[in-house]
Design a protein around this motif. Structure first.
Motif, PDB file in Angstrom:
ATOM      1  N   ARG A   1       0.820  -1.208   0.000  1.00  0.00           N
ATOM      2  CA  ARG A   1       0.000   0.000   0.000  1.00  0.00           C
ATOM      3  C   ARG A   1       0.857   1.262   0.000  1.00  0.00           C
ATOM      4  N   VAL A   2       2.066   1.159   0.518  1.00  0.00           N
ATOM      5  CA  VAL A   2       2.957   2.319   0.558  1.00  0.00           C
ATOM      6  C   VAL A   2       3.481   2.652  -0.832  1.00  0.00           C
ATOM      7  N   LEU A   3       3.602   1.646  -1.701  1.00  0.00           N
ATOM      8  CA  LEU A   3       4.215   1.834  -3.014  1.00  0.00           C
ATOM      9  C   LEU A   3       3.258   2.388  -4.058  1.00  0.00           C
ATOM     10  N   ALA A   4       1.959   2.273  -3.844  1.00  0.00           N
ATOM     11  CA  ALA A   4       0.994   2.518  -4.914  1.00  0.00           C
ATOM     12  C   ALA A   4       1.041   3.932  -5.466  1.00  0.00           C
ATOM     13  N   ASP A   5       1.317   4.925  -4.631  1.00  0.00           N
ATOM     14  CA  ASP A   5       1.239   6.319  -5.060  1.00  0.00           C
ATOM     15  C   ASP A   5       2.598   6.983  -5.149  1.00  0.00           C
ATOM     16  N   ILE A   6       3.644   6.203  -5.344  1.00  0.00           N
ATOM     17  CA  ILE A   6       5.001   6.741  -5.429  1.00  0.00           C
ATOM     18  C   ILE A   6       5.553   6.475  -6.824  1.00  0.00           C
ATOM     19  N   VAL A   7       6.234   7.469  -7.388  1.00  0.00           N
ATOM     20  CA  VAL A   7       6.937   7.330  -8.667  1.00  0.00           C
ATOM     21  C   VAL A   7       8.420   7.167  -8.369  1.00  0.00           C
ATOM     22  N   MET A   8       9.028   6.119  -8.916  1.00  0.00           N
ATOM     23  CA  MET A   8      10.438   5.815  -8.648  1.00  0.00           C
ATOM     24  C   MET A   8      11.227   5.833  -9.942  1.00  0.00           C
ATOM     25  N   ILE A   9      12.357   6.529  -9.918  1.00  0.00           N
ATOM     26  CA  ILE A   9      13.212   6.669 -11.098  1.00  0.00           C
ATOM     27  C   ILE A   9      14.647   6.455 -10.663  1.00  0.00           C
ATOM     28  N   GLY A  10      15.349   5.531 -11.286  1.00  0.00           N
ATOM     29  CA  GLY A  10      16.750   5.316 -10.960  1.00  0.00           C
ATOM     30  C   GLY A  10      17.247   3.970 -11.432  1.00  0.00           C
ATOM     31  N   GLU A  11      18.524   3.900 -11.685  1.00  0.00           N
ATOM     32  CA  GLU A  11      19.183   2.650 -12.086  1.00  0.00           C
ATOM     33  C   GLU A  11      19.846   2.023 -10.873  1.00  0.00           C
ATOM     34  N   LEU A  12      19.856   0.711 -10.847  1.00  0.00           N
ATOM     35  CA  LEU A  12      20.474  -0.019  -9.745  1.00  0.00           C
ATOM     36  C   LEU A  12      21.781  -0.658 -10.192  1.00  0.00           C
ATOM     37  N   GLY A  13      22.802  -0.486  -9.369  1.00  0.00           N
ATOM     38  CA  GLY A  13      24.024  -1.232  -9.573  1.00  0.00           C
ATOM     39  C   GLY A  13      23.911  -2.605  -8.952  1.00  0.00           C
ATOM     40  N   LEU A  14      24.822  -3.474  -9.281  1.00  0.00           N
ATOM     41  CA  LEU A  14      24.768  -4.822  -8.732  1.00  0.00           C
ATOM     42  C   LEU A  14      24.951  -4.834  -7.225  1.00  0.00           C
ATOM     43  N   ASP A  15      25.594  -3.804  -6.683  1.00  0.00           N
ATOM     44  CA  ASP A  15      25.800  -3.731  -5.245  1.00  0.00           C
ATOM     45  C   ASP A  15      24.650  -3.032  -4.528  1.00  0.00           C
ATOM     46  N   GLY A  16      23.622  -2.627  -5.264  1.00  0.00           N
ATOM     47  CA  GLY A  16      22.475  -1.984  -4.651  1.00  0.00           C
ATOM     48  C   GLY A  16      22.505  -0.477  -4.660  1.00  0.00           C
ATOM     49  N   ARG A  17      23.603   0.123  -5.144  1.00  0.00           N
ATOM     50  CA  ARG A  17      23.643   1.572  -5.215  1.00  0.00           C
ATOM     51  C   ARG A  17      22.676   2.080  -6.276  1.00  0.00           C
ATOM     52  N   VAL A  18      22.111   3.251  -6.039  1.00  0.00           N
ATOM     53  CA  VAL A  18      21.170   3.859  -6.967  1.00  0.00           C
ATOM     54  C   VAL A  18      21.931   4.873  -7.814  1.00  0.00           C
ATOM     55  N   ARG A  19      21.935   4.650  -9.109  1.00  0.00           N
ATOM     56  CA  ARG A  19      22.686   5.497 -10.029  1.00  0.00           C
ATOM     57  C   ARG A  19      21.736   6.456 -10.742  1.00  0.00           C
ATOM     58  N   PRO A  20      22.198   7.651 -11.075  1.00  0.00           N
ATOM     59  CA  PRO A  20      21.340   8.610 -11.795  1.00  0.00           C
ATOM     60  C   PRO A  20      21.145   8.210 -13.245  1.00  0.00           C
ATOM     61  N   VAL A  21      20.080   8.702 -13.828  1.00  0.00           N
ATOM     62  CA  VAL A  21      19.767   8.459 -15.237  1.00  0.00           C
ATOM     63  C   VAL A  21      19.464   9.804 -15.890  1.00  0.00           C
ATOM     64  N   ARG A  22      19.466   9.817 -17.207  1.00  0.00           N
ATOM     65  CA  ARG A  22      19.132  11.045 -17.938  1.00  0.00           C
ATOM     66  C   ARG A  22      17.634  11.297 -17.879  1.00  0.00           C
ATOM     67  N   GLY A  23      17.272  12.575 -17.927  1.00  0.00           N
ATOM     68  CA  GLY A  23      15.871  12.946 -18.043  1.00  0.00           C
ATOM     69  C   GLY A  23      15.098  12.941 -16.740  1.00  0.00           C
ATOM     70  N   ILE A  24      15.768  13.198 -15.615  1.00  0.00           N
ATOM     71  CA  ILE A  24      15.066  13.214 -14.327  1.00  0.00           C
ATOM     72  C   ILE A  24      14.008  14.326 -14.310  1.00  0.00           C
ATOM     73  N   LEU A  25      14.368  15.515 -14.759  1.00  0.00           N
ATOM     74  CA  LEU A  25      13.438  16.644 -14.703  1.00  0.00           C
ATOM     75  C   LEU A  25      12.183  16.417 -15.541  1.00  0.00           C
ATOM     76  N   PRO A  26      12.286  16.067 -16.835  1.00  0.00           N
ATOM     77  CA  PRO A  26      11.047  15.818 -17.580  1.00  0.00           C
ATOM     78  C   PRO A  26      10.234  14.650 -17.025  1.00  0.00           C
ATOM     79  N   ALA A  27      10.900  13.666 -16.425  1.00  0.00           N
ATOM     80  CA  ALA A  27      10.166  12.549 -15.830  1.00  0.00           C
ATOM     81  C   ALA A  27       9.357  13.007 -14.623  1.00  0.00           C
TER      82      ALA A  27
END
Length: 369
Positions: free
Chosen positions: A99-125
């Motif tokens: 229920r916590v996830l339903a209204d959240i928008v998530m943007i990001g790439e995951l590394g194999l170690d679990g780090r969250v990496r940035p992606v292009r186009g964050i602002l328009p997204a």
């Protein structure tokens, strides 16, 4: 059997489409199926997400797993869906409350170690998410400043999947070692953000887009009274400008100083320009908002795709788009092919207002008109 859903954004040019990421767990042979028109990089997220979840200390569900990207008719590309896929899988496995996830928008790439990496186009997204009515977004920590430019949206920046799990599960947030660039070394998290064909080698970078370049001031030009007047008139009226003269006469010098006398961009114009540069991966670190007129000077040998954008696969912005609300300087125009000049003129010509049907190019009157 478990089910969870969250949201992410698919970019089509500089516009975003909100995509619902659904995860379904059923008894059966352990398998991971991803459906919804994913491209190659998105299909490979199955391996990235699995490794990131395990290395973040969570248990990977040993069941039949199906992840769907809806609407299925919209092509999805890129690695920006990794975070949403991982969260929906953990929600279906009841590691996180669905229920916590339903209204959240998530943007990001995951590394194999679990780090969250940035992606292009964050602002328009994030702009697309706000227009769709979403008020909460999760982005990589280093892109939180860019996402915060959108009003009315609560932004959570995370450094790793472990931190996201802790926040959503209301657990103590673990501290992550922040690997900063040291002694001029590049930041590994920012590697690969810039699109090929938009670097300084092709002249596609935006000089003066990030900040006023005090080294290019029209007040430094000595003489050139008529040329200075022409530059000032062009800046005041937003006119086109043609500079002619022998090599070394100062044509490029004057063109580089034209953005310095243009007015600063308003908030709406800044968001437009920043969105284009975000998709191209040209936003400077520490300066998420472009508030001055950009300057783009492509080489005369640049291809048509480099000038007007496009290309196979993901369409990338060209010089015309990167110079939006700013200055596009075409040096040595006489060396540019006639076909390129004609095509550039056709692509940048104003289109008459009206409604278009099929292949007709004539404006038609709106219904009731």
């Amino acid at each position: 059997m478990g089910f969870a859903r969250t949201c992410s954004v698919a970019l089509v040019g500089v516009e975003g489409v909100v995509v619902e990421v659904q995860a379904d767990l059923e008894p059966g042979v352990a398998a991971f199926t991803l459906v919804g028109l994913p491209d190659k990089s998105l299909t490979e997220s199955r391996d990235r997400v699995r490794a990131a979840v395990v290395n973040s200390g969570a248990e990977w569900p040993q069941k039949k797993l199906t992840v769907g990207l809806s609407p299925a008719s919209v092509p999805k590309s890129g690695s920006g869906f990794d975070l949403a896929v991982a969260a929906s899988v953990l929600g279906a496995a009841e590691r996180i409350d669905p229920r916590v996830l339903a209204d959240i928008v998530m943007i990001g790439e995951l590394g194999l170690d679990g780090r969250v990496r940035p992606v292009r186009g964050i602002l328009p997204a994030v702009l697309a998410a706000a227009e769709a009515g979403y008020e909460q977004v999760v982005v990589p920590e280093c892109a939180a400043a860019e996402a915060s430019l959108v009003p009315g949206v609560s932004v959570l920046g995370v450094r790793s999947l472990r931190q996201l799990i802790a926040v959503l599960a209301d657990e103590p947030v673990p501290e992550e070692d922040q690997e900063q660039a040291q002694q001029g070394r590049p930041d590994p998290l920012l590697a690969g953000l810039r699109m090929p064909g938009t670097g300084a080698a092709t002249g596609m970078h935006s000089i003066g887009a990030a900040q006023h370049d005090h080294g290019h001031d029209l007040a430094d030009v000595v003489g050139q009274e008529s040329a200075r007047t022409a530059v000032e008139v062009a800046a005041a009226g937003r006119h086109h400008l043609f500079l002619e003269g022998p090599p070394g006469a100062g044509k490029t010098m004057l063109a580089e100083r034209l953005p310095a006398i243009l007015p600063r961009l308003c908030r709406a114009e800044s968001l437009e320009v920043t969105a284009v540069h975000s998709v191209a991966g040209l936003l400077p670190p520490g300066k998420p908002l472009i508030d001055v007129a950009p300057y783009c000077a492509p080489h005369h040998s640049a291809t048509m795709q480099a000038l007007v954008g496009g290309g196979p696969g993901i369409a990338r912005p060209g010089a015309v788009s990167l110079a939006h609300r700013g200055v596009l300087f075409l040096d040595s125009t006489c060396k540019t092919s006639a076909w390129t000049v004609a095509e550039l003129r056709r692509r940048t010509a104003p289109v008459p207002h009206g409604r278009y049907r099929g292949r007709s190019v004539r404006p038609t009157a709106p219904h009731g008109g």
